[in-house]
Design a protein around this motif. Structure first.
Motif, PDB file in Angstrom:
ATOM      1  N   ILE A   1      21.215  30.000  14.695  1.00 13.49           N
ATOM      2  CA  ILE A   1      22.275  28.993  14.673  1.00 13.49           C
ATOM      3  C   ILE A   1      23.638  29.684  14.710  1.00 13.49           C
ATOM      4  O   ILE A   1      24.512  29.318  15.497  1.00 13.49           O
ATOM      5  CB  ILE A   1      22.160  28.099  13.421  1.00 13.49           C
TER       6      ILE A   1
ATOM      7  N   PHE B   1      17.087  23.993  15.089  1.00 11.29           N
ATOM      8  CA  PHE B   1      16.899  24.767  13.865  1.00 11.29           C
ATOM      9  C   PHE B   1      17.527  24.076  12.661  1.00 11.29           C
ATOM     10  O   PHE B   1      17.009  24.158  11.549  1.00 11.29           O
ATOM     11  CB  PHE B   1      17.441  26.180  14.034  1.00 11.29           C
ATOM     12  N   ALA B   2      18.646  23.384  12.902  1.00 12.42           N
ATOM     13  CA  ALA B   2      19.260  22.634  11.808  1.00 12.42           C
ATOM     14  C   ALA B   2      18.300  21.559  11.322  1.00 12.42           C
ATOM     15  O   ALA B   2      18.167  21.323  10.114  1.00 12.42           O
ATOM     16  CB  ALA B   2      20.579  22.017  12.268  1.00 12.42           C
TER      17      ALA B   2
ATOM     18  N   LEU C   1      15.057  21.727  11.404  1.00 13.77           N
ATOM     19  CA  LEU C   1      14.033  22.428  10.608  1.00 13.77           C
ATOM     20  C   LEU C   1      14.510  22.600   9.171  1.00 13.77           C
ATOM     21  O   LEU C   1      13.770  22.320   8.216  1.00 13.77           O
ATOM     22  CB  LEU C   1      13.747  23.798  11.210  1.00 13.77           C
ATOM     23  N   ILE C   2      15.747  23.040   9.025  1.00 16.70           N
ATOM     24  CA  ILE C   2      16.253  23.323   7.687  1.00 16.70           C
ATOM     25  C   ILE C   2      16.352  22.034   6.875  1.00 16.70           C
ATOM     26  O   ILE C   2      15.967  21.988   5.703  1.00 16.70           O
ATOM     27  CB  ILE C   2      17.602  24.051   7.786  1.00 16.70           C
TER      28      ILE C   2
ATOM     29  N   LEU D   1      12.539  28.086  -0.920  1.00 14.06           N
ATOM     30  CA  LEU D   1      11.285  28.329  -0.207  1.00 14.06           C
ATOM     31  C   LEU D   1      10.777  29.718  -0.537  1.00 14.06           C
ATOM     32  O   LEU D   1      11.488  30.540  -1.085  1.00 14.06           O
ATOM     33  CB  LEU D   1      11.528  28.227   1.291  1.00 14.06           C
TER      34      LEU D   1
ATOM     35  N   ALA E   1      16.054  31.172  11.664  1.00 13.14           N
ATOM     36  CA  ALA E   1      16.695  29.994  12.252  1.00 13.14           C
ATOM     37  C   ALA E   1      18.200  30.035  12.022  1.00 13.14           C
ATOM     38  O   ALA E   1      18.991  29.755  12.929  1.00 13.14           O
ATOM     39  CB  ALA E   1      16.096  28.723  11.654  1.00 13.14           C
ATOM     40  N   PHE E   2      18.601  30.425  10.815  1.00 17.21           N
ATOM     41  CA  PHE E   2      20.033  30.486  10.520  1.00 17.21           C
ATOM     42  C   PHE E   2      20.733  31.505  11.402  1.00 17.21           C
ATOM     43  O   PHE E   2      21.843  31.275  11.887  1.00 17.21           O
ATOM     44  CB  PHE E   2      20.259  30.837   9.052  1.00 17.21           C
TER      45      PHE E   2
ATOM     46  N   VAL F   1      13.231  30.522   8.129  1.00 17.76           N
ATOM     47  CA  VAL F   1      14.500  29.802   7.991  1.00 17.76           C
ATOM     48  C   VAL F   1      15.683  30.750   8.129  1.00 17.76           C
ATOM     49  O   VAL F   1      16.684  30.405   8.753  1.00 17.76           O
ATOM     50  CB  VAL F   1      14.545  29.029   6.660  1.00 17.76           C
TER      51      VAL F   1
ATOM     52  N   LEU G   1      12.896  20.982   5.776  1.00 13.32           N
ATOM     53  CA  LEU G   1      12.391  21.807   4.684  1.00 13.32           C
ATOM     54  C   LEU G   1      13.084  21.483   3.375  1.00 13.32           C
ATOM     55  O   LEU G   1      12.507  21.614   2.306  1.00 13.32           O
ATOM     56  CB  LEU G   1      12.555  23.284   5.017  1.00 13.32           C
TER      57      LEU G   1
END
Lengths: 358, 310
Positions: free
Chosen positions: A145, B287-288, B290-291, A130, A141-142, A138, B294
């Protein structure tokens, strides 16, 4: 003769900036160490030294990713947390067998960096496909997580062996056992083995890694891919691979910084490594100048130490941070300012060249 | 399906399916809020090509305005909502004018960092002005709920209100974008700003209007969100903001139906994983997702593929 050659090489155009960064770090270390030895330093300031080195390393790592590779990562705190909790667990496990604290610290930092690099690789596979804002979100987001996973991990050991549980605390340890990670409480009772000297060595190692990378073929490829992705692709650079290289090295350095950080405090909660931490690192990098290594070192140390000394202005500090962040972006993209800067540069260029001609 | 109706189902399964259904409806309610927020993200992204990180914090400001209007000044719910919309719209336009407009020609990295700065500024300002301790928001429709199937299932009124509001907004916005002059100008700007300028469209004004609409929607979302989860605090907007962005990406960024679909799906996934997997891990699961989206389809479910221009 030989000596002057070396000096010439150190201070020639190409290496001047690098030498300056190394000298600043070494100079700061000598002065601070002298102050520490003579006891001329307050205990408050003393406690800031190790975290400050951690933040410098983490900011350098982020600068490698954002400044040199041009990929905005909002998840470097996540890599720090991986390094930190790996280090805390390993140090707890090894405490009985490996009594030499410095050796244990070094081993644990290396493993923390390796684990973080591995996660960097895993995350990099989807993320580096990306671009731009997607990548930022992202990585964010990681980071979320990772933090929420560590928040749910319970890990401990006793004489019978290791115990691990997820989501609920099902650990059943004997009285001699020890909980290493206790879910949202995080790590507690950690032996504080981080030292300022190791922190400085870590900064020097990061500098060597980053500068050598910048000077190498890979480094030039990384910067080419940053400046113009399509042009880089058209001259045969494997953009994803070069970006991955920068990302993994960056993750490893952030993990090492986290490891040092984790072993500097007796308690450490996963929440410490949230979004705010990533932003803080980003502020250090942006204020130091994207891609500017010396600037990052200075801004990280000043911005970390200064607010800690001004604790009473806690709430204003964040407002000032945010305004400075916006202000720098507005000024550095201002047309008038840009023209002035370009003018200044050409003038300097002309001056040095006329000197050389003479 | 037909067979299932014929056979008498065991009571347990009926109970189970009722529970599932109520989780699903709560999820759709939550998803509707995400969809409204995602619209703001998506429209701004579509036109200004920037990720407005401060969008979540506009929601937070809206929530505080509505809270003070309702609890301190005892205004009626409608007035509170209108006041929140007015404040958020002004704030959105102001942010755009002061922080984003000078950066039209800048790299996306600078714009994103500026947006993060604005977001941080709003959060810390709120913390300074109203302290970080959460305030209790009184729901605009009370805590009553609709009971169905002899009390086997109950749906909170706020959920119904949220879902209806979301659908109305979607319809109005789609009509607005497709049928009005400003709507056409917005579409033209998102396609090609320079061409739009040549056609006599005032690009700056159009972008301002987009920010105004997005921020107004954020105000509506804030009231609905806080009526469902009744606490107001300075970082209230950041999580829903990030999740709504996830929803916008999920559905295909820049597309209005995409934001709707993405928001609903995300709300359902989050609520079901809260109910059946783990409350603590629901964010990680979102969020997982989302990934994974993508990875499989970077343009989202309803997104268009845009070819790279050299």
């Amino acid at each position: 003769m030989k000596k002057s050659n070396l000096l010439n090489k150190l201070f020639d155009k190409q290496h001047k900036k690098q030498t300056v960064s190394y000298l600043i770090v070494i100079f700061a270390y000598v002065i601070l160490e002298a102050l520490l030895k003579t006891g001329n330093i307050s205990s408050l300031f003393k406690n800031l030294l190790v975290p400050c080195t951690c933040y410098i390393v983490a900011a350098l790592a982020l600068n490698l990713c954002v400044g040199l590779s041009g990929e905005l990562s909002l998840g470097h705190a996540g890599f720090m947390s991986i390094g930190a909790f790996t280090a805390v667990c390993l140090s707890g496990l090894l405490a009985g067998t490996l009594t030499n604290a410095v050796l244990r610290l070094v081993i644990v930092i290396i493993i923390g960096a390796a684990v973080s690099a591995f996660f960097g690789f895993l995350i990099g596979i989807p993320v580096l496909k990306l671009q731009g804002d997607y990548l930022a979100i992202v990585t964010l987001a990681f980071c979320q997580i990772i933090v929420s996973l560590i928040n749910n991990v319970y890990f401990g050991f006793d004489e019978k062996g290791l115990q691990f549980s997820f989501i609920e605390n099902k650990l059943n340890l004997s009285s001699s056992g020890k909980i290493l990670i206790g879910g949202p409480i995080g790590a507690s009772g950690t032996q504080r083995i981080s030292t300022f000297t190791v922190g400085i060595v870590l900064i020097i190692i990061s500098l060597i890694v980053i500068y050598n990378l910048m000077d190498s073929r890979n480094g030039r490829a990384i910067m080419a891919a940053r400046d113009n992705r399509i042009a880089a692709l058209s001259v045969g650079i494997d953009v994803t691979r070069t970006k991955m290289l920068a990302f993994v090295i960056s993750a490893a350095l952030a993990g090492a910084a986290g490891a040092l950080y984790g072993l500097n405090f007796s308690t450490l909660t996963p929440a410490k490594f949230g979004f705010n931490q990533s932003i803080l690192l980003l502020v250090y990098v942006v204020l130091g100048g994207l891609g500017n290594i010396t600037g990052t070192i200075i801004s990280a140390s000043v911005l970390y130490v200064l607010p800690e000394l001004l604790r009473s202005f806690e709430s204003y500090r964040m407002i000032i941070y945010s305004l400075v962040l916006i202000g720098i972006m507005l000024i550095s993209n201002n047309k008038f300012f840009k023209e002035k800067l370009a003018e200044l540069k050409t003038r300097r260029f002309n001056r040095t060249h006329s000197k050389e001609a003479e | 399906m037909a067979e299932a109706v014929k056979q008498p189902l065991p009571v347990l399964v009926i109970g189970g399916s009722m529970v599932f259904l109520s989780y699903l409806i709560t999820g759709i309610g939550l998803g509707s809020v995400y969809a409204i927020i995602a619209l703001g993200y998506s429209m701004v992204y579509g036109i200004a090509k920037m990720l407005n990180f401060a969008h979540g914090d506009v929601i937070m400001i809206g929530a505080y305005v509505a809270f003070f209007a309702l609890s301190r000044y005892n205004l009626p719910a409608v007035a509170a909502v209108l006041l929140a919309i007015a404040v958020c719209t002004t704030l959105g336009v102001l942010i755009e004018r002061l922080a984003y407009k000078p950066l039209r020609q800048a790299t996306s990295l600078s714009v994103l960092i500026t947006a993060i700065g604005v977001s941080y500024f709003l959060q810390n300002m709120a913390q300074l002005l109203w302290s970080s301790s959460p305030k209790i928001f009184s729901s605009i429709v009370g805590n009553r709920s609709l009971t169905l199937f002899d009390g086997k299932m109950s749906i909170a009124y706020i959920n119904i209100l949220t879902i209806i509001t979301c659908i109305v907004i979607m319809i109005v916005l789609t009509l607005f974008i497709n049928n009005t002059k400003i709507g056409r100008a917005m579409r033209a700007c998102s396609e090609d700003k320079d061409a739009a300028k040549l056609m006599g469209i005032n690009v700056n004004k159009t972008i301002s209007i987009t920010f105004a609409i997005g921020s107004g929607l954020a105000a509506i979302a804030s009231v609905l969100l806080c009526s469902t989860y009744p606490s107001v605090y300075p970082t209230l907007g950041s999580m829903p903001g990030i999740k709504a962005f996830t929803a916008a990406v999920f559905g295909g960024i820049g597309s209005i139906p995409g934001a709707f679909v993405g928001g609903l799906l995300l709300g359902i996934i989050e609520n079901l994983s809260k109910a059946y997997i783990s409350t603590q891990l629901s964010d990680a699961i979102v969020f997982a997702v989302l990934i994974i989206v993508l990875l499989i389809k970077p343009t989202g479910i309803l997104g268009k593929k845009v070819n790279e221009k050299v």
